[in-house]
Design a protein around this motif. Structure first.
Motif, PDB file in Angstrom:
ATOM      1  N   SER A  97       0.838  -1.207   0.000  1.00  0.00           N
ATOM      2  CA  SER A  97       0.000   0.000   0.000  1.00  0.00           C
ATOM      3  C   SER A  97       0.866   1.247   0.000  1.00  0.00           C
ATOM      4  O   SER A  97       0.418   2.312  -0.400  1.00  0.00           O
ATOM      5  CB  SER A  97      -1.036  -0.008   1.119  1.00  0.00           C
ATOM      6  OG  SER A  97      -0.488  -0.418   2.325  1.00  0.00           O
ATOM      7  N   ASP A  98       2.115   1.121   0.419  1.00  0.00           N
ATOM      8  CA  ASP A  98       3.042   2.262   0.324  1.00  0.00           C
ATOM      9  C   ASP A  98       3.062   2.826  -1.105  1.00  0.00           C
ATOM     10  O   ASP A  98       3.069   4.036  -1.299  1.00  0.00           O
ATOM     11  CB  ASP A  98       4.473   1.819   0.664  1.00  0.00           C
ATOM     12  CG  ASP A  98       4.687   1.635   2.162  1.00  0.00           C
ATOM     13  OD1 ASP A  98       3.834   2.088   2.950  1.00  0.00           O
ATOM     14  OD2 ASP A  98       5.717   1.045   2.544  1.00  0.00           O
ATOM     15  N   PHE A 122       0.892   6.884  10.868  1.00  0.00           N
ATOM     16  CA  PHE A 122       1.801   6.130  10.000  1.00  0.00           C
ATOM     17  C   PHE A 122       2.740   7.115   9.301  1.00  0.00           C
ATOM     18  O   PHE A 122       2.289   7.998   8.564  1.00  0.00           O
ATOM     19  CB  PHE A 122       0.967   5.335   8.989  1.00  0.00           C
ATOM     20  CG  PHE A 122       1.772   4.478   8.061  1.00  0.00           C
ATOM     21  CD1 PHE A 122       2.805   3.680   8.526  1.00  0.00           C
ATOM     22  CD2 PHE A 122       1.482   4.455   6.705  1.00  0.00           C
ATOM     23  CE1 PHE A 122       3.538   2.884   7.674  1.00  0.00           C
ATOM     24  CE2 PHE A 122       2.201   3.658   5.831  1.00  0.00           C
ATOM     25  CZ  PHE A 122       3.236   2.875   6.323  1.00  0.00           C
ATOM     26  N   ASN A 172      -2.100   3.245  13.239  1.00  0.00           N
ATOM     27  CA  ASN A 172      -0.757   2.785  13.602  1.00  0.00           C
ATOM     28  C   ASN A 172       0.032   4.034  13.990  1.00  0.00           C
ATOM     29  O   ASN A 172       0.029   4.989  13.226  1.00  0.00           O
ATOM     30  CB  ASN A 172      -0.110   2.111  12.385  1.00  0.00           C
ATOM     31  CG  ASN A 172       1.361   1.809  12.600  1.00  0.00           C
ATOM     32  OD1 ASN A 172       1.842   1.775  13.722  1.00  0.00           O
ATOM     33  ND2 ASN A 172       2.089   1.609  11.509  1.00  0.00           N
ATOM     34  N   ASP A 197      -7.285   4.176   5.434  1.00  0.00           N
ATOM     35  CA  ASP A 197      -6.251   3.153   5.281  1.00  0.00           C
ATOM     36  C   ASP A 197      -6.558   2.009   6.255  1.00  0.00           C
ATOM     37  O   ASP A 197      -6.374   2.139   7.458  1.00  0.00           O
ATOM     38  CB  ASP A 197      -4.894   3.808   5.577  1.00  0.00           C
ATOM     39  CG  ASP A 197      -3.729   2.824   5.468  1.00  0.00           C
ATOM     40  OD1 ASP A 197      -3.957   1.612   5.416  1.00  0.00           O
ATOM     41  OD2 ASP A 197      -2.575   3.306   5.453  1.00  0.00           O
ATOM     42  N   TYR A 200      -5.031  -2.718   8.835  1.00  0.00           N
ATOM     43  CA  TYR A 200      -5.251  -3.673   9.937  1.00  0.00           C
ATOM     44  C   TYR A 200      -6.672  -4.238   9.926  1.00  0.00           C
ATOM     45  O   TYR A 200      -7.144  -4.750  10.946  1.00  0.00           O
ATOM     46  CB  TYR A 200      -4.877  -3.005  11.274  1.00  0.00           C
ATOM     47  CG  TYR A 200      -3.426  -2.597  11.229  1.00  0.00           C
ATOM     48  CD1 TYR A 200      -2.436  -3.549  11.405  1.00  0.00           C
ATOM     49  CD2 TYR A 200      -3.052  -1.295  10.887  1.00  0.00           C
ATOM     50  CE1 TYR A 200      -1.095  -3.212  11.253  1.00  0.00           C
ATOM     51  CE2 TYR A 200      -1.718  -0.950  10.738  1.00  0.00           C
ATOM     52  CZ  TYR A 200      -0.747  -1.918  10.924  1.00  0.00           C
ATOM     53  OH  TYR A 200       0.575  -1.590  10.759  1.00  0.00           O
ATOM     54  N   THR A 223      -4.133  -3.645   2.406  1.00  0.00           N
ATOM     55  CA  THR A 223      -2.914  -4.383   2.087  1.00  0.00           C
ATOM     56  C   THR A 223      -3.109  -5.845   2.482  1.00  0.00           C
ATOM     57  O   THR A 223      -3.918  -6.132   3.373  1.00  0.00           O
ATOM     58  CB  THR A 223      -1.707  -3.796   2.841  1.00  0.00           C
ATOM     59  OG1 THR A 223      -0.546  -4.588   2.572  1.00  0.00           O
ATOM     60  CG2 THR A 223      -1.909  -3.779   4.347  1.00  0.00           C
ATOM     61  N   SER A 225      -0.415  -7.342   3.553  1.00  0.00           N
ATOM     62  CA  SER A 225       0.793  -7.524   4.374  1.00  0.00           C
ATOM     63  C   SER A 225       0.486  -8.090   5.753  1.00  0.00           C
ATOM     64  O   SER A 225       1.151  -9.007   6.222  1.00  0.00           O
ATOM     65  CB  SER A 225       1.523  -6.196   4.545  1.00  0.00           C
ATOM     66  OG  SER A 225       2.032  -5.734   3.330  1.00  0.00           O
ATOM     67  N   LYS A 226      -0.523  -7.512   6.420  1.00  0.00           N
ATOM     68  CA  LYS A 226      -0.718  -7.855   7.829  1.00  0.00           C
ATOM     69  C   LYS A 226      -1.488  -9.164   8.004  1.00  0.00           C
ATOM     70  O   LYS A 226      -1.520  -9.731   9.085  1.00  0.00           O
ATOM     71  CB  LYS A 226      -1.433  -6.715   8.565  1.00  0.00           C
ATOM     72  CG  LYS A 226      -0.899  -5.335   8.217  1.00  0.00           C
ATOM     73  CD  LYS A 226       0.541  -5.133   8.616  1.00  0.00           C
ATOM     74  CE  LYS A 226       1.062  -3.798   8.118  1.00  0.00           C
ATOM     75  NZ  LYS A 226       2.479  -3.603   8.418  1.00  0.00           N
ATOM     76  N   ARG A 233       4.326  -8.019  -1.103  1.00  0.00           N
ATOM     77  CA  ARG A 233       4.194  -6.596  -1.412  1.00  0.00           C
ATOM     78  C   ARG A 233       2.982  -6.361  -2.322  1.00  0.00           C
ATOM     79  O   ARG A 233       3.099  -6.206  -3.535  1.00  0.00           O
ATOM     80  CB  ARG A 233       5.464  -6.031  -2.081  1.00  0.00           C
ATOM     81  CG  ARG A 233       6.745  -6.212  -1.308  1.00  0.00           C
ATOM     82  CD  ARG A 233       6.658  -5.631   0.102  1.00  0.00           C
ATOM     83  NE  ARG A 233       6.464  -4.197   0.120  1.00  0.00           N
ATOM     84  CZ  ARG A 233       5.532  -3.572   0.844  1.00  0.00           C
ATOM     85  NH1 ARG A 233       4.728  -4.249   1.627  1.00  0.00           N
ATOM     86  NH2 ARG A 233       5.428  -2.278   0.816  1.00  0.00           N
TER      87      ARG A 233
HETATM   88  C1  LIG Z   1      -1.452   2.200   8.477  1.00  0.00           C
HETATM   89  C2  LIG Z   1      -0.530   1.539   7.511  1.00  0.00           C
HETATM   90  N1  LIG Z   1      -0.747   1.688   6.202  1.00  0.00           N
HETATM   91  C3  LIG Z   1       0.052   1.107   5.293  1.00  0.00           C
HETATM   92  C4  LIG Z   1       1.127   0.334   5.667  1.00  0.00           C
HETATM   93  C5  LIG Z   1       2.040  -0.223   4.606  1.00  0.00           C
HETATM   94  O1  LIG Z   1       1.643  -1.465   4.218  1.00  0.00           O
HETATM   95  P1  LIG Z   1       2.288  -2.216   2.972  1.00  0.00           P
HETATM   96  O2  LIG Z   1       3.069  -3.339   3.538  1.00  0.00           O
HETATM   97  O3  LIG Z   1       1.117  -2.675   2.171  1.00  0.00           O
HETATM   98  O4  LIG Z   1       3.122  -1.225   2.198  1.00  0.00           O
HETATM   99  C6  LIG Z   1       1.388   0.135   7.011  1.00  0.00           C
HETATM  100  C7  LIG Z   1       2.549  -0.666   7.443  1.00  0.00           C
HETATM  101  O5  LIG Z   1       2.932  -0.765   8.561  1.00  0.00           O
HETATM  102  C8  LIG Z   1       0.540   0.769   7.968  1.00  0.00           C
HETATM  103  O6  LIG Z   1       0.757   0.643   9.283  1.00  0.00           O
END
Ligand SMILES: Cc1ncc(COP(=O)(O)O)c(C=O)c1O
Length: 383
Positions: A97-98, A122, A172, A197, A200, A223, A225-226, A233
């Motif tokens: 998501s970055d 974040f 976060n 966003d 989580y 994302t 990721s979590k 990615r």
């Molecule tokens: C609130 C938030 N958004 C986005 C991200 C980034 O996630 P990604 O791994 O998809 O780049 C994070 C990562 O810690 C996050 O805490």
């Protein structure tokens, strides 16, 4: 004989590189080799061997000599189905998501435009905004509960007219959800886009995803990721098609590689396994929170995410962080990251064994740091 290394003169680097970039320290990722890794909100669980074998089997089909599908159409279809993305909404994939945050910033960046987010929050919103040339507005959350300060946020929106507003939901590094009615007012008042966003999302029942379309300026960022796929990615942005179509123009071609596309399609189909892992992390979170509440010397906040923020006694965070690392546990030290995070540490919820190791190490580090206190007090009396 090899040629001598040639370095540019410092003055040339200073001349050429943007001053705001030179002023930054590079994003630091600590080395976690040999440590229990509870610093980055990863899912601690792997896959059973037969499932891993099935996954590797699907990768046989992948043509490494070909560019990936530029839009990741099959993956988009899987995400739409599995995540319940409303059919009428547009969908955009990012390399995490970055990358989508970066695409959003690039799509609106005109000198003088602003990106607003809530603090502590974040850090990548501010950093990516800065890379893209946007001015940054950080609106403080309320102390001590990190609740959204609606009046302050609305006043900032009115005064600063931000092009983009990012709200992490849950937030976060604080782990809390903001009041949904307050977010609704922010969306209604925003002159630009509001991006909720939901990184989580697997760890809470609250979401704005089903509400896409209620406001023309609402987008939802997610994302994988979590939920256990951080290595792939892959992030996704959903929202009204006219926005998504424009933001898509700043996407670099083929941003989601073939291995990620194939692996994510496979992994997202393992719903039962991913759900079981998420449930286990949610249970682990409750148990870890209760145990941290019982530990004298730290005060944890409740969390709707897969991590817990806690405050230590004044001036203790660095020593506790070091004490944990010396005992093989890596967490995140947030002391110094933001005034409201003074003396704060953040721990990711791990497996039950990892959580037990964390608690054991923390109890010892706390005792050690209290011992330091007694020694210091003793030294004081003597001197
Ligand atoms: C609130 C938030 N958004 C986005 C991200 C980034 O996630 P990604 O791994 O998809 O780049 C994070 C990562 O810690 C996050 O805490």
């Amino acid at each position: 004989m090899s040629a001598p290394l040639s370095h540019p003169p410092a003055a040339q680097v200073t001349d050429l590189i943007r001053p705001e970039l030179r002023a930054l320290r590079a994003y630091h990722v600590p080395d976690a080799s040999g440590l229990i890794k509870l610093d980055a909100m990863e899912n601690p669980y792997g896959w059973p061997a037969p499932l891993q074998a099935d996954w590797l089997e699907t990768l046989r089909e992948v043509a490494l000599n070909r560019y990936p599908d530029p839009q990741g159409r099959a993956l988009q279809a899987t995400l739409r189905e599995v995540m319940g993305i409303p059919a009428e909404m547009g969908l955009l994939l990012g390399n995490g998501s970055d990358e989508l945050i970066q695409m959003l910033a690039l799509a609106v960046a005109v000198p003088g435009r602003r990106l607003l987010s809530l603090e502590p929050g974040f850090v990548m919103y501010r950093l990516i905004g800065l890379f893209a040339g946007l001015d940054y507005v950080g609106v403080p959350l309320r102390a001590p509960d990190f609740a959204l300060d609606l009046d302050l946020t609305l006043a900032a929106i009115e005064a600063q007219r931000p092009a983009l507003i990012f709200i992490a939901y849950p937030n976060n590094p604080t782990g809390n959800l903001f009041d949904a009615a307050a977010i609704e007012q922010i969306i209604a008042a925003a002159p630009g886009l509001v991006i909720i966003d939901e990184a989580y999302a697997p760890f809470t029942d609250a979401s704005f995803l089903p509400r896409l379309g209620e406001w023309s300026n609402l987008l939802v960022l997610r994302t994988v990721s979590k939920m256990g796929l951080a290595g792939l990615r892959l992030g996704y942005l959903a929202g009204p098609r006219p926005w998504i179509e424009q933001i898509d123009k700043v996407r670099l071609p083929y941003n989601i590689n073939v291995l990620t596309q194939a692996s994510a399609i496979f992994a997202l189909r393992q719903q039962a396994l991913l759900d079981a892992q998420t449930t286990s992390i949610r249970h682990g979170r409750s148990r870890l929170l209760a145990a941290l509440r019982d530990l004298p010397g730290v005060e944890p906040w409740p969390s709707e995410a897969n991590f817990i923020l806690m405050r230590t006694a004044p001036g203790r965070a660095d020593a506790l962080f070091d004490g944990l690392r010396a005992r093989g546990v890596l967490i995140k030290n947030l002391h110094g990251a933001h005034p409201q995070l003074a003396d704060c540490l953040r721990v990711t919820v791990g497996t039950p064994e990892e959580n037990a190791a964390l608690l054991g190490a923390l109890a010892k580090a706390l005792a050690e740091s209290a011992g330091g206190d007694v020694a210091a007090a003793g030294a004081g009396r003597e001197g």
